[in-house]
Each structure stands twice: as structure tokens, then as C-alpha cells.
Design a protein around this motif. Structure first.
Motif, PDB file in Angstrom:
ATOM      1  N   GLU A  79     -15.118   4.536   5.971  1.00  0.00           N
ATOM      2  CA  GLU A  79     -13.726   4.386   6.131  1.00  0.00           C
ATOM      3  C   GLU A  79     -12.655   3.930   4.672  1.00  0.00           C
ATOM      4  OE1 GLU A  79     -11.412   2.211   9.182  1.00  0.00           O
ATOM      5  OE2 GLU A  79     -13.809   3.238  10.847  1.00  0.00           O
ATOM      6  N   LEU A  80     -13.514   2.724   3.852  1.00  0.00           N
ATOM      7  CA  LEU A  80     -12.861   1.919   2.587  1.00  0.00           C
ATOM      8  C   LEU A  80     -13.448   3.175   2.107  1.00  0.00           C
ATOM      9  CD1 LEU A  80     -11.955  -0.182   1.516  1.00  0.00           C
ATOM     10  CD2 LEU A  80     -13.855  -0.918   1.157  1.00  0.00           C
ATOM     11  N   VAL A  81     -14.676   3.913   1.821  1.00  0.00           N
ATOM     12  CA  VAL A  81     -14.690   5.248   0.887  1.00  0.00           C
ATOM     13  C   VAL A  81     -13.974   6.128   0.718  1.00  0.00           C
ATOM     14  CG1 VAL A  81     -16.051   6.819   0.209  1.00  0.00           C
ATOM     15  CG2 VAL A  81     -17.304   4.784   0.396  1.00  0.00           C
ATOM     16  N   ASN A  82     -13.158   6.050   1.862  1.00  0.00           N
ATOM     17  CA  ASN A  82     -12.325   7.218   1.907  1.00  0.00           C
ATOM     18  C   ASN A  82     -10.590   6.879   1.254  1.00  0.00           C
ATOM     19  OD1 ASN A  82     -13.637   9.573   3.283  1.00  0.00           O
ATOM     20  ND2 ASN A  82     -13.197   8.749   5.543  1.00  0.00           N
ATOM     21  N   LEU A  83     -10.139   5.856   2.202  1.00  0.00           N
ATOM     22  CA  LEU A  83      -9.429   5.168   1.517  1.00  0.00           C
ATOM     23  C   LEU A  83      -9.252   4.693  -0.246  1.00  0.00           C
ATOM     24  CD1 LEU A  83      -8.789   2.215   3.737  1.00  0.00           C
ATOM     25  CD2 LEU A  83      -7.159   4.299   3.341  1.00  0.00           C
ATOM     26  N   LEU A  84     -10.008   4.196  -1.034  1.00  0.00           N
ATOM     27  CA  LEU A  84     -10.392   4.586  -1.870  1.00  0.00           C
ATOM     28  C   LEU A  84     -10.588   5.918  -2.602  1.00  0.00           C
ATOM     29  CD1 LEU A  84     -13.108   1.706  -2.465  1.00  0.00           C
ATOM     30  CD2 LEU A  84     -10.777   1.555  -2.592  1.00  0.00           C
ATOM     31  N   SER A  85     -10.466   7.191  -1.568  1.00  0.00           N
ATOM     32  CA  SER A  85      -9.863   8.195  -2.849  1.00  0.00           C
ATOM     33  C   SER A  85      -8.328   8.477  -2.464  1.00  0.00           C
ATOM     34  CB  SER A  85     -10.460   9.438  -2.351  1.00  0.00           C
ATOM     35  OG  SER A  85     -11.430   9.193  -0.910  1.00  0.00           O
ATOM     36  N   ASP A  86      -8.255   7.693  -1.858  1.00  0.00           N
ATOM     37  CA  ASP A  86      -6.829   8.201  -1.217  1.00  0.00           C
ATOM     38  C   ASP A  86      -5.918   7.473  -2.686  1.00  0.00           C
ATOM     39  OD1 ASP A  86      -4.224   7.967  -0.525  1.00  0.00           O
ATOM     40  OD2 ASP A  86      -4.824   7.193   1.870  1.00  0.00           O
ATOM     41  N   GLN A  87      -5.492   8.091  -3.624  1.00  0.00           N
ATOM     42  CA  GLN A  87      -3.550   7.657  -4.424  1.00  0.00           C
ATOM     43  C   GLN A  87      -3.433   7.131  -4.297  1.00  0.00           C
ATOM     44  OE1 GLN A  87      -4.369   7.517  -7.605  1.00  0.00           O
ATOM     45  NE2 GLN A  87      -6.806   8.117  -7.349  1.00  0.00           N
ATOM     46  N   ARG A  88      -2.997   7.512  -2.608  1.00  0.00           N
ATOM     47  CA  ARG A  88      -1.508   6.628  -1.603  1.00  0.00           C
ATOM     48  C   ARG A  88      -1.803   5.029  -1.363  1.00  0.00           C
ATOM     49  NH1 ARG A  88       3.462   4.836  -0.950  1.00  0.00           N
ATOM     50  NH2 ARG A  88       3.739   4.847   0.757  1.00  0.00           N
ATOM     51  N   PHE A  89      -3.271   4.757  -1.008  1.00  0.00           N
ATOM     52  CA  PHE A  89      -3.427   3.680  -1.085  1.00  0.00           C
ATOM     53  C   PHE A  89      -3.276   2.411  -2.377  1.00  0.00           C
ATOM     54  CE2 PHE A  89      -7.212   0.265  -0.310  1.00  0.00           C
ATOM     55  CZ  PHE A  89      -6.476  -0.010   0.467  1.00  0.00           C
ATOM     56  N   TYR A  90      -3.180   2.692  -3.386  1.00  0.00           N
ATOM     57  CA  TYR A  90      -3.696   1.808  -4.022  1.00  0.00           C
ATOM     58  C   TYR A  90      -1.744   2.254  -4.796  1.00  0.00           C
ATOM     59  CZ  TYR A  90      -8.593   3.215  -5.158  1.00  0.00           C
ATOM     60  OH  TYR A  90     -10.034   3.502  -5.555  1.00  0.00           O
ATOM     61  N   GLN A  91      -1.393   3.259  -4.449  1.00  0.00           N
ATOM     62  CA  GLN A  91       0.426   2.461  -4.520  1.00  0.00           C
ATOM     63  C   GLN A  91       0.330   1.487  -3.164  1.00  0.00           C
ATOM     64  OE1 GLN A  91       1.745   6.678  -3.854  1.00  0.00           O
ATOM     65  NE2 GLN A  91       1.831   7.139  -5.800  1.00  0.00           N
ATOM     66  N   ILE A  92      -0.006   1.196  -2.359  1.00  0.00           N
ATOM     67  CA  ILE A  92       0.180   0.403  -1.084  1.00  0.00           C
ATOM     68  C   ILE A  92       0.096  -0.660  -1.503  1.00  0.00           C
ATOM     69  CG2 ILE A  92      -0.359  -0.713   1.215  1.00  0.00           C
ATOM     70  CD1 ILE A  92       1.700   1.749   0.806  1.00  0.00           C
ATOM     71  N   LEU A  93      -1.321  -1.118  -2.027  1.00  0.00           N
ATOM     72  CA  LEU A  93      -2.057  -2.060  -2.710  1.00  0.00           C
ATOM     73  C   LEU A  93      -1.331  -2.560  -4.117  1.00  0.00           C
ATOM     74  CD1 LEU A  93      -5.768  -1.299  -2.709  1.00  0.00           C
ATOM     75  CD2 LEU A  93      -4.542  -2.451  -1.580  1.00  0.00           C
ATOM     76  N   ASP A  94      -0.580  -1.931  -4.343  1.00  0.00           N
ATOM     77  CA  ASP A  94       0.232  -2.361  -5.725  1.00  0.00           C
ATOM     78  C   ASP A  94       1.874  -2.508  -5.208  1.00  0.00           C
ATOM     79  OD1 ASP A  94      -2.222  -2.265  -7.547  1.00  0.00           O
ATOM     80  OD2 ASP A  94      -1.246  -0.399  -8.389  1.00  0.00           O
ATOM     81  N   THR A  95       2.420  -1.506  -4.204  1.00  0.00           N
ATOM     82  CA  THR A  95       3.232  -2.325  -3.931  1.00  0.00           C
ATOM     83  C   THR A  95       3.853  -3.096  -2.788  1.00  0.00           C
ATOM     84  OG1 THR A  95       3.695   0.146  -2.698  1.00  0.00           O
ATOM     85  CG2 THR A  95       4.322  -0.302  -5.596  1.00  0.00           C
ATOM     86  N   ALA A  96       2.931  -3.649  -2.083  1.00  0.00           N
ATOM     87  CA  ALA A  96       2.791  -4.297  -0.946  1.00  0.00           C
ATOM     88  C   ALA A  96       3.386  -5.919  -1.490  1.00  0.00           C
ATOM     89  CB  ALA A  96       1.192  -4.796  -0.316  1.00  0.00           C
ATOM     90  N   GLU A  97       4.339  -6.220  -0.008  1.00  0.00           N
ATOM     91  CA  GLU A  97       5.086  -6.954  -0.551  1.00  0.00           C
ATOM     92  C   GLU A  97       4.577  -8.949  -0.063  1.00  0.00           C
ATOM     93  OE1 GLU A  97       9.608  -6.680  -0.137  1.00  0.00           O
ATOM     94  OE2 GLU A  97       8.992  -4.985  -1.419  1.00  0.00           O
TER      95      GLU A  97
END
Length: 148
Positions: free
Chosen positions: A117-135
Motif C-alpha cells: 500500500e505504501l508503494v502505491n502511495l509513493l507513486s501517487d503525486q497527490r499523496f506528496y501534495q497532502i504531505l506538503d500541505t497537511a496542517e
């Protein structure tokens, strides 16, 4: 499932780290405080990285700090740490590291589905956006739950 390994208190946002070693220590701290790993586990990650090089850097900007189960992994868990300022790990093709997913597994199999599941997330650009913008940590955890 990945979301079962991650508790909100294991997620840290915009952490300041002096270097790759400090980043590992800081990423492992919530798992240590949560009783999922021992202090020896953290030292083994650092020692192995010093010996083998940045084996924990798995893709662009991402590290997966972990050590063998017998070195102090007490329970299945994962923490997520985003760094305020990325650190150089020595992995030229994937540096600098900005995201650390510190993992503990009590055996060699229980974490495999979650890792997929983590590998799938790490290929998801939206996930990085969430990591960068999470409050708050739940912003990240809710996204993970939504993708499962």
C-alpha cells in the motif's frame, strides 16, 4: 492495512533536523515513545546506514528508516515525518530526503501488505501534495484511509 500501523501521534509535520542522522532519530521518536521500538532499534538504523550507506532511501525524497526485527522492533507500526528542510543522505539520485516513513515490524511477514500500500502511495503525486500541505496529522491519515 497501512492505516492500522499509523496512529495520528506517529505523524510529525515540518520537523527540523540537523542532518540525516538527526532526521532518523526524530522520525523514530514517536514509535519509541509509543512503545513500538526500543532505543537500540534507532541506533541499529543509524549504524547500518553508516556501514551500508543510505539503504533506507527508497525513492526520490523518501526514506524508510527500519532495522531487523530482532534489533528492538516491539510491534507493527509506522510513523510519518515531513521535514521543514530536506536533508542530504548520500543517495545522490534520490536526495534530498524530505519524507521519512519510520517502520517497525515484529516479524518478517505482517507488514508486507502495508508495504505494498505504501508503494502505491509513493507513486501517487497527490499523496506528496497532502504531505506538503497537511496542517494536522489527520489530514495525512484520512488520505491514507481513503485510498485503502
Amino acid at each position: 492495512m497501512l492505516s492500522e500501523m499509523i496512529k495520528p501521534e506517529f505523524i510529525q509535520l515540518d520537523v527540523e533536523a540537523l542532518d540525516w542522522e538527526d532526521a532518523i532519530r526524530r522520525s523514530a521518536e514517536p514509535l519509541l515513545n509509543g512503545g513500538k521500538i526500543t532505543a537500540d532499534y534507532i541506533e541499529k538504523i543509524i549504524e547500518t546506514t553508516q556501514t551500508l550507506g543510505p539503504y533506507i532511501v527508497v525513492t526520490k525524497h523518501v526514506a524508510l528508516p527500519h532495522a531487523p526485527t530482532q534489533c528492538g522492533a516491539l510491534d507493527l507500526a509506522m510513523g510519518i515525518t515531513t521535514l521543514k528542510n530536506p536533508v542530504v543522505s548520500g543517495n545522490e539520485s534520490n536526495d534530498p530526503v524530505k519524507y521519512l516513513f519510520c517502520m517497525s515490524a515484529k516479524d518478517s511477514e505482517s507488514h508486507l501488505e502495508s508495504m505494498a500500500e505504501l508503494v502505491n502511495l509513493l507513486s501517487d503525486q497527490r499523496f506528496y501534495q497532502i504531505l506538503d500541505t497537511a496542517e494536522k496529522p489527520m489530514d495525512i491519515l484520512n488520505y491514507i484511509i481513503k485510498t485503502e
